[in-house]
Design a protein around this motif. Structure first.
Motif, short mmCIF file in Angstrom:
data_model
loop_
_atom_site.label_atom_id
_atom_site.label_comp_id
_atom_site.label_asym_id
_atom_site.label_seq_id
_atom_site.Cartn_x
_atom_site.Cartn_y
_atom_site.Cartn_z
N ALA B 144 -34.57 -64.78 53.37
CA ALA B 144 -35.46 -65.82 54.27
C ALA B 144 -35.56 -65.17 55.48
N ALA B 145 -35.16 -63.90 55.73
CA ALA B 145 -35.50 -63.35 57.24
C ALA B 145 -37.13 -63.16 57.41
N GLY B 146 -37.36 -63.26 58.65
CA GLY B 146 -38.61 -63.09 59.11
C GLY B 146 -39.69 -64.30 58.91
N SER B 147 -40.58 -63.97 58.85
CA SER B 147 -41.62 -65.30 58.91
C SER B 147 -41.88 -65.74 57.46
N GLY B 148 -41.81 -65.00 56.55
CA GLY B 148 -41.91 -65.39 55.08
C GLY B 148 -43.37 -65.27 54.51
N ILE B 149 -44.30 -64.90 55.73
CA ILE B 149 -45.50 -65.06 55.28
C ILE B 149 -45.86 -63.76 54.46
N PRO B 150 -45.54 -62.35 54.87
CA PRO B 150 -45.60 -61.28 53.90
C PRO B 150 -45.17 -61.56 52.62
N GLN B 151 -44.01 -62.20 52.26
CA GLN B 151 -43.59 -62.46 51.08
C GLN B 151 -44.43 -63.19 50.16
N VAL B 174 -34.88 -73.17 56.51
CA VAL B 174 -34.95 -74.28 57.45
C VAL B 174 -34.08 -74.28 58.65
N CYS B 175 -32.68 -74.19 58.01
CA CYS B 175 -31.57 -73.99 59.05
C CYS B 175 -31.75 -73.05 60.02
N GLY B 176 -32.09 -71.69 59.42
CA GLY B 176 -32.28 -70.45 60.15
C GLY B 176 -33.32 -70.84 61.26
N VAL B 177 -34.40 -71.32 61.40
CA VAL B 177 -35.59 -71.30 62.06
C VAL B 177 -35.06 -72.44 63.08
N ILE B 178 -34.30 -73.36 62.60
CA ILE B 178 -33.93 -74.20 63.77
C ILE B 178 -32.84 -73.36 64.92
N CYS B 179 -32.11 -72.81 64.14
CA CYS B 179 -31.10 -71.95 64.89
C CYS B 179 -31.88 -70.95 65.87
N SER B 180 -32.85 -70.27 65.26
CA SER B 180 -33.65 -69.23 66.09
C SER B 180 -34.30 -69.70 67.16
N VAL B 181 -34.94 -70.77 66.90
CA VAL B 181 -35.63 -71.44 67.91
C VAL B 181 -34.90 -71.98 69.02
N VAL B 182 -33.86 -72.86 68.56
CA VAL B 182 -32.96 -73.38 69.56
C VAL B 182 -32.37 -72.37 70.19
N GLY B 183 -31.97 -71.31 69.65
CA GLY B 183 -31.26 -70.13 70.46
C GLY B 183 -32.11 -69.27 71.37
N VAL B 187 -39.45 -66.64 69.55
CA VAL B 187 -39.71 -66.75 67.95
C VAL B 187 -40.77 -68.32 67.81
N GLY B 188 -41.47 -68.42 66.61
CA GLY B 188 -42.09 -69.25 66.56
C GLY B 188 -41.66 -70.04 65.20
N LYS B 189 -42.03 -71.33 64.87
CA LYS B 189 -41.32 -72.05 63.56
C LYS B 189 -42.64 -72.01 62.57
N GLU B 190 -43.78 -71.65 62.83
CA GLU B 190 -44.81 -71.71 61.82
C GLU B 190 -44.63 -70.96 60.59
N GLY B 191 -44.43 -69.53 60.63
CA GLY B 191 -44.38 -68.83 59.47
C GLY B 191 -43.05 -69.41 58.65
N PRO B 192 -42.06 -69.65 59.06
CA PRO B 192 -41.00 -70.16 58.21
C PRO B 192 -41.57 -71.54 57.55
N SER B 446 -34.54 -66.32 60.72
CA SER B 446 -35.88 -66.85 60.14
C SER B 446 -36.64 -67.17 61.32
N ALA B 447 -37.71 -66.51 61.41
CA ALA B 447 -38.68 -66.42 62.76
C ALA B 447 -39.98 -65.97 62.55
N GLY B 448 -41.02 -66.83 63.07
CA GLY B 448 -42.38 -66.62 62.98
C GLY B 448 -42.98 -65.80 64.17
N VAL B 449 -44.02 -65.13 64.12
CA VAL B 449 -44.70 -64.41 65.13
C VAL B 449 -45.85 -65.02 65.67
#
Lengths: 736, 736
Positions: B144-151, B174-183, B187-192, B446-449
């Motif tokens: 679940a790391a990264g944007s997930g788009i390559p996968q 989902v939880c990861g991307v919320i944490c990293s954006v709020v953190g 990062v962006g939330k689109e890739g996830p 979990s983070a998008g570019v």
């Protein structure tokens, strides 16, 4: 239904060839139907010549090739933009002059009486333009009639339609569409623009290969894929919508490189158009128009639409689907009538004139009897406001709908203030314009159905908006337009984008999409889309996206044509000439086998596949084994020789082979495709279909488990099957 | 370069399996790399079972099936819309609370001094969120790391990546991307979001088939195509852009039906999102948001851009390409470093914490030392204006860029009044954010570019706009954002549409497209796109759109793997078990031949193809010939049995076969695919490639001219070849 289609298709064929025979006496009439049925071959011919040439090409050479392809795409974009610009400006100018003259005349006679003179003037002007348009189409290039989109769809599907991408067609199409739009018919100019774009794309890509004569793969590339960037012409009309349109309608398989090229050509085209329009408008360099179809921007409120409006939109979509189906059915009957009784060019011209006169008369009558007077704003947007019997400072509202080019009418319906139209006006307008447009589509003039559909829809959409008192009528006009267009042509993805582009507002994307989907579903329940109906009426072997759902039990053995005419790897020239001259079979691809006795039914092992066109070039250059032995310095045949001959291979009759030469042998090894795609005979129809569609094949060799040729599947064999009301049905396509 | 890639890929593999082994101790460590290399089979298995089942299905049945597919699509759209909405609202809420707390703290300490306490508070809050996000990713679901788009790109390409579409992945993502954006990470939330959409699509389509257990083809359909509607999830983010994105990145071949389904799912998704957001905003039923990424509407002037601006835009595109290439190269080195040294979960969490702390510190320092004070409009749009050391009624301009979620910062850069930013502020911001974003991408969060790229570009674009004194800086910010994004991810068509949708203005389509193309061309000259780099680093056999240009001289004979392990039509159970258990070969598809002696190299005639998964199901149900004879009421194996097992077939080790049973025979005739696609051995690589890509194949049998099996081409065999600087190069992909 199937029976009718069959019959009609036959007479259609006969008529078309007859008409062409009269118009273009140089063409052999009996040649016509045969040419019409040919397929295009999108598959690469990877024979030894090709491989050798490829091996010679350095890494740098590939780079240059790649760049030259982009240049060709740019050129296509530029030229299509130019043509779009030309059509647009000429139409605007001529229509402006016409309406100005008629308006002055009407104003002169309104007070003194004798408006019938104005009517006659109007009708005569219209007829004059339409006559020119109809004559050039009917007598010089019948293929330029209509919108051209069904023809381009067939072409991209791989069906060869003669003269559809010739320069002459382009000229006739461009002049024809100008005449018919200026002539006041209920037509649009978008379909013909797409067609002319396809001609430009085909011309540029082939022209380059035959004129420069050094470029290696441009022609190969463009022979195979390239009638797709073709439709990038749509990009002259619309930017992204054009790209999507060409993909939705044209592409057999999605290729990223191709998409980029189309996108690029589209971009150049839009840019060219913008640039020249800015010069024309004396605002050099101020580029802002997003495309040619531009219905003015919908200034979005903060709340574009409300939840409770969604069911209303869906209902409008359903109405659009119903009306679209009605339109299509009426047009279908009309087309059958035309094919049976209106097939002589002079009759066609007369019908066009009749329609032009009726259109003018009906419009005039509607305007005359309308008493929907609206106050004229100081900053009014109407181009030619007709006062007629209205009080001073007022104008006749019916005239803004009828006394204008269809595109401007659509814009008025979208954007005029609430209250600019009387509901009665809109209702009457919808009714008359619906039948006029339906009658007009299929005339022997160059004419699109895009804008008329939008106009009909915008009219009844606005009517809905007015009846729902609280609503903004412009928004409902937009939804109605989308619904009507979707109901008639049944495209969803590209139409949504086109509508969004044309209105410049993304917010309406979702409701437009909803409306289009509803219209499509409702419409499809009754009858096919307009373009598909016209394709079916031509009884061409059109391949849809997927095999019919219930056809897994059909195998290649049942589908294939057999026995197959095969050729030996080293074959007698006489046999080849006889095979090619055999008009009863008239095949286009011949499996090459190891040892084969002609007219025996014993299958032989497959070695390759050779095309009629290749054999003709070989015969023309007399590449015979005996000759090669006698002369030591025999020039080796190059891939260039094949390419030079493209796309107009001489018929076999024009090649003279002496009796001595008939006894020579020809070695096909070097020229045949050594690895044609094959399937075993147990393969199911959907698998064969998938292979055909995904690879753009023209011939698929069916082999037994010893790799012996037992049949050949062609496009026609696959197009026969379709899913009817009672399961799988087999159509009897013309057997030639 | 190739050498480095190779080495890295090896260590990458080892590390990943190691990490996974620790995180998920249930999985056998040695199993990991093997699973990782599996391919998906998009080709239909048309065996006798399938045909029988299809024949039983009535015409009505097909109708129902068709409807149920649309329902599934609708459900996918609904769920993805719901998830997007959830992420969006939670991020907004939490980020709002965080910034409010920090803002109050800063305001408290600005006057009394001791702002370092505010810094510590800010950094601690960030670290707390990021820690949660990093821990769940690193310890529970590393995929679940990264944007997930390559996968997802790999998955759609046909490469099976374990656990990429599991429910657990979805939750962590989902939880990861919320944490990293709020953190507060860059990062962006689109890739996830796209990744979670794919999980939903896969889950719904499979879940239905296994839970309801009556539906026939839904699962078949979705196993084959369906991870494409998957990405319709992008549609939750953007409407049309999402559709295009899934096609540009995902689809192997263009299918109209599929496009409509994606479009439909996209529509439902957008609608759901709109609906719930309108509830959240207490404006029930007022639907107006076109999508989730919304940068505010660019109110077009009558003249959107001028001719002389085109070269400027192109120059900006080139800058974007250069900066993008730099970003990618830096991130490539960083990723290699991470693969080598930062592979333990605890190290990964610590790195994430470090980045979070550094981000907060750098941001704070920049704000602290900035003296760019701007007057605060009464109708200001800034969410959290920080006064800091500015005069009353003014705010710190640097804080609008740093002290905000990245999306809001982009919006401010696009739309704030000219003069809201000091050039120095923008320059410093670009510089710091560039490195922060580069460092952040690839962390175990979990983070998008997507959004960070836009933000970097918008900053330097606005800087360009300010330096060109006459220009509207917002417009240049938009172009800069497009350039930077294009330079990093290198998509053109879908990005143009996404940008147009996000700005709600079609007029800018042409310049955005120009900028994106320039950025792509310039960037491609130096290095590949970011997603492709990450795909390459995973050394998966990824198939590009076309075979390398100079590969026509390679034939199937050179490309194929041989000798092939074949099975007889009626085969001994022991042999099958041994073949499947052979971990050194571990094939997934086995040609079935007429008579074949195992371990002989004499080729035998092809009769069909059977998959490992099918064999395992057969073994599990003990469909042995001797057993069938002994028991009369032997239950016939149904297609359902195969489908029920999907997608988690048990490994061969878990199936117990007794010594007696080993002597039994298995008749594969009914279960094998009797007509696998084959090619002769002389077929050139591009032809093989085209077949593979167009049909979504996994195995292609190579036969000689007597239809005897002499080799098997798999995805790995094709992915080896790529066009390097010196012509065709052969990559050594991992051989397992």
């Amino acid at each position: 239904m199937a029976n009718i289609t069959k019959k009609v298709s036959w007479s259609s064929r006969a008529d078309e060839s007859g008409a062409a025979g009269e118009g273009t006496p140089l063409l052999n009439g009996s040649e016509q139907p045969r040419l019409f049925r040919q397929s295009l071959d999108y598959d690469n011919i990877e024979n030894q010549l090709f491989l050798e040439e490829e091996r010679r090409l350095s890494h740098m050479g590939f780079r240059c090739l790649e760049i030259s392809r982009w240049v060709v795409c740019g050129l296509i974009g530029f030229l299509t933009g130019l043509i779009a610009c030309f059509i647009d400006i000429v139409v605007e100018k001529l229509a402006g002059i016409k309406y100005q003259v008629v308006k002055e005349n009407i104003e002169k006679f309104t007070e003194v009486g004798g408006l019938s003179i104005s009517l006659i003037l109007w009708a005569l002007l219209n007829c004059a333009f339409v006559m020119v348009g109809a004559i050039i189409v009917a007598f010089f290039e019948p293929i330029a009639a209509g919108s051209g989109i069904p023809q381009i769809k067939c072409y991209l599907n791989g069906i060869k339609i003669p003269r559809v991408v010739r320069l002459k067609t382009l000229v006739v199409k461009v002049c024809g569409v100008i005449c018919s739009v200026v002539g006041g018919l209920a037509v649009g100019k978008e379909g013909p623009m797409i067609h002319s774009g396809a001609v430009v794309a085909a011309g540029v890509s082939q022209g380059r290969s035959t004129s420069l004569k050094r470029d290696f793969k441009v022609s190969v590339l463009f022979n195979h894929y390239a009638f797709m960037p073709a439709t990038a012409r749509a990009g002259g009309t619309m930017f992204l919508g054009g790209v999507l349109f060409s993909l939705e309608e044209g592409a057999s398989f999605w290729n990223q490189m191709l998409t980029w090229r189309i996108f690029f050509a589209s971009m150049i085209s839009t840019f060219t158009l913008n640039f020249f329009l800015s010069i024309y408008n004396n605002k050099l360099g101020q580029l802002s128009s997003p495309g040619l179809i531009n219905f003015g921007r919908f200034e979005g409120d903060t709340v574009a639409y409300n939840l409770y409006e969604i069911p209303l939109f869906i209902a409008m979509g359903a109405v659009g689907g119903l009306l679209g189906a009605l339109f299509n059915v009426l047009n279908y009957w009309l087309t059958i009538f035309r094919i049976r009784y209106v097939h002589r060019p002079c009759l066609q011209v007369m019908e066009a004139l009749l329609v032009a006169a009726v259109t003018a008369t009906v419009s005039f009558t509607m305007i005359y009897f309308s008493n929907d007077c609206q106050p004229l704003d100081p900053d009014h947007t109407e181009e030619y406001p007709l006062q007629l019997f209205c009080a001073d400072g007022e104008y006749n509202s019916m005239a803004t709908a009828f006394f204008n080019t269809p595109e401007r009418s659509v814009r008025s319906l979208f954007h005029n203030q609430p209250g600019s139209y009387n509901p009665l006006t809109l209702g009457l307008f919808t009714l008359t314009y619906f039948f006029l447009a339906c009658w007009t589509y299929g005339l022997a003039v160059s004419a699109g159905v895009f804008i008329p559909s939008l106009l009909i829809g915008a009219a009844w959409g606005r009517l809905c908006g007015i009846l729902l008192t609280w609503a903004d009528p412009g928004k409902y006009a937009l939804m109605g337009a989308a619904a009507q267009l979707g109901g008639i042509v049944r495209m969803t993805l590209s139409l949504t984008v086109i509508m969004v582009e044309a209105t410049g507002n993304v917010t309406y994307g979702l409701p437009i999409m909803l409306v289009l989907m509803t219209a499509k579903i409702v419409g499809d329940y009754f009858v096919e889309g307009l373009y598909d109906i016209h394709i079916k009426l031509q009884s061409v072997p059109f391949l849809h996206w997927e095999a019919p759902a219930t056809s897994h039990w059909l195998t290649a053995r049942e589908v294939m044509s057999s026995p197959v005419t095969c050729l030996n790897r080293v074959e007698k020239v006489g046999t080849i000439v006889d095979t090619l001259s055999n008009t009863s079979t008239n095949h286009n691809g011949f499996p090459v086998v190891a040892i084969f006795v002609l007219f025996s039914i014993q299958p032989a092992k497959l070695c390759g596949l050779i095309l009629r066109s290749q054999l003709i070039v070989l015969l023309k250059h007399k590449v015979f084994v005996e000759l090669a032995r006698s002369r030591l310095t025999q020039r080796k045949l190059q891939l260039k020789d094949f390419r030079d001959a493209y796309p107009r291979f001489p018929p076999i009759q024009s090649i003279h082979v002496s009796q001595d030469e008939r006894e020579c042998m020809m070695d096909l090894t070097e020229f045949m495709n050594p690895t044609p795609y094959t399937v075993p005979q147990e393969t199911s129809l959907p698998r064969v279909f998938k292979l055909f569609r995904a690879l753009g094949l023209r011939h698929l060799v069916v082999v037994d488990d010893e790799n012996k040729v037992i049949g050949l599947v062609t496009r026609k064999d696959l197009a026969r099957y379709h899913l009817g009301k009672h399961g799988l049905e087999e159509l009897q396509l013309a057997q030639t």
